[in-house]
Design an enzyme around this catalytic site. Structure first.
Site, PDB file in Angstrom:
ATOM      1  N   ASP A  16       0.858  -1.132   0.103  1.00  0.00           N
ATOM      2  CA  ASP A  16       0.016  -0.057  -0.058  1.00  0.00           C
ATOM      3  C   ASP A  16       1.052   1.266  -0.142  1.00  0.00           C
ATOM      4  O   ASP A  16       2.131   1.211   0.358  1.00  0.00           O
ATOM      5  CB  ASP A  16      -1.024  -0.085   1.324  1.00  0.00           C
ATOM      6  N   ASP A  18      -0.198   5.084   0.900  1.00  0.00           N
ATOM      7  CA  ASP A  18      -0.488   6.129   1.855  1.00  0.00           C
ATOM      8  C   ASP A  18      -0.675   5.150   3.187  1.00  0.00           C
ATOM      9  O   ASP A  18      -1.527   4.446   3.633  1.00  0.00           O
ATOM     10  CB  ASP A  18      -1.742   6.791   1.633  1.00  0.00           C
ATOM     11  N   ASP A 182      -1.567  -1.044   5.926  1.00  0.00           N
ATOM     12  CA  ASP A 182      -1.554  -0.476   7.129  1.00  0.00           C
ATOM     13  C   ASP A 182      -3.116  -0.383   7.765  1.00  0.00           C
ATOM     14  O   ASP A 182      -3.554   0.079   8.784  1.00  0.00           O
ATOM     15  CB  ASP A 182      -1.220   1.247   7.033  1.00  0.00           C
TER      16      ASP A 182
END
Length: 226
Positions: A16, A18, A182
Site C-alpha cells: 500500500d 499512503d 496499514d
C-alpha cells in the site's frame, strides 16, 4: 517475512502507499483545507484528515464535506460533491509530495528486497495521476515492477482485484505474494486474494489498531521484513 513462506522469499511484495510507505497526510490535509476554504467551509486540519484517509480520494472528499468519518447515510446537494472533488484534484495536483515523507525503514526495506531479487509493486486506492507524482517526487518510482491505483480498475481495496491484477502482471501467484499495508482494507483485500499479509501499526486505519484485523505479521518498521 520468510517465516510466512516456509523459509523462502516471496516472489512478489505488494505495498500500500499512503500510511504504509509514505506519510502523505500533510499534503492531503493541505489540499482538503484549500478545497474547504474555496467552498467557504471550516478547515478540517491534519488530525481529522488522518482519520479520514484510506478509502480513496472521492470518499475523503465526501468525509471532508460532511466533517465526519461515517458518511453511510449522508447526502449532499446536487453538484456539491462534483464541485468539491474538482477543487481537491486541482489543489492536490499542485502539492502531492511537497510535505509528504517516507516512513523510517522504507528505503532500507526497498533496497534490501530488491537486492534479493524480489519483485515489488504498489497497490493503492490513490488515483494514478497522484500515485505517479508521489513515487517520483519521493524518488522511489524505480523500485516497482507494477503500480496499480484506485482508478486503474473498476473496484478498489478491499476488493482483491488490484492485487490479483498485479500478481498476474508480475507472473507470481497468490501463494507466493506478500501484501503489506496499514489498514483493514489492505488485510481484507489480501485475504480475499489468497495472499499472506503484513500490517504496520503507524498508518491510517480510522483510529482502529491494525491488530484488530489479524494480519499474519505486524512490523513496527518495514526494514524488519528483511
Amino acid at each position: 517475512m520468510r517465516s510466512l513462506f516456509g523459509g523462502s522469499d516471496p516472489a512478489l511484495v505488494l505495498f500500500d502507499l499512503d500510511g504504509t510507505l509514505v506519510d502523505s497526510v500533510p499534503d492531503l490535509a493541505l489540499a482538503i483545507d484549500r478545497m474547504l476554504a474555496a467552498l467557504e467551509l471550516e478547515p478540517a486540519g491534519v488530525a481529522r484528515v488522518r482519520d479520514w484517509v484510506g478509502n480513496g480520494a472521492p470518499t475523503l472528499v465526501r468525509r471532508a464535506l460532511h466533517g465526519q468519518l461515517d458518511i453511510a447515510d449522508a447526502t449532499l446537494p446536487v453538484g456539491r460533491f462534483e464541485q468539491a472533488y474538482e477543487l481537491f484534484l486541482q489543489f492536490y495536483g499542485e502539492s502531492t509530495a511537497a510535505l509528504s515523507a517516507l516512513y523510517p525503514g522504507v528505503s532500507e526495506c526497498l533496497d534490501g528486497l530488491r537486492a534479493r531479487g524480489i519483485r515489488l509493486g504498489v497497490a493503492t486506492n490513490k488515483p494514478m495521476r497522484f500515485t505517479g507524482d508521489m513515487l517520483q517526487g519521493l524518488g522511489i518510482d524505480g523500485y516497482f515492477d507494477v503500480v496499480i491505483g484506485g482508478d486503474s480498475l473498476p473496484s478498489c481495496k478491499p476488493d482483491p482485484a488490484m492485487l490479483l491484477s498485479a500478481i498476474e502482471q508480475c507472473g507470481a501467484t497468490p501463494a507466493t505474494t506478500l501484501m503489506v499495508g496499514d489498514s483493514s482494507n489492505d488485510i481484507r483485500a489480501a485475504r480475499a486474494a489468497g495472499c499472506k499479509v503484513v500490517g504496520v501499526p503507524y498508518g491510517y486505519n480510522h483510529g482502529e489498531p491494525i491488530e484488530a484485523s489479524a494480519p499474519d505479521l505486524i512490523v513496527a518498521r518495514l526494514d524488519a521484513l528483511l
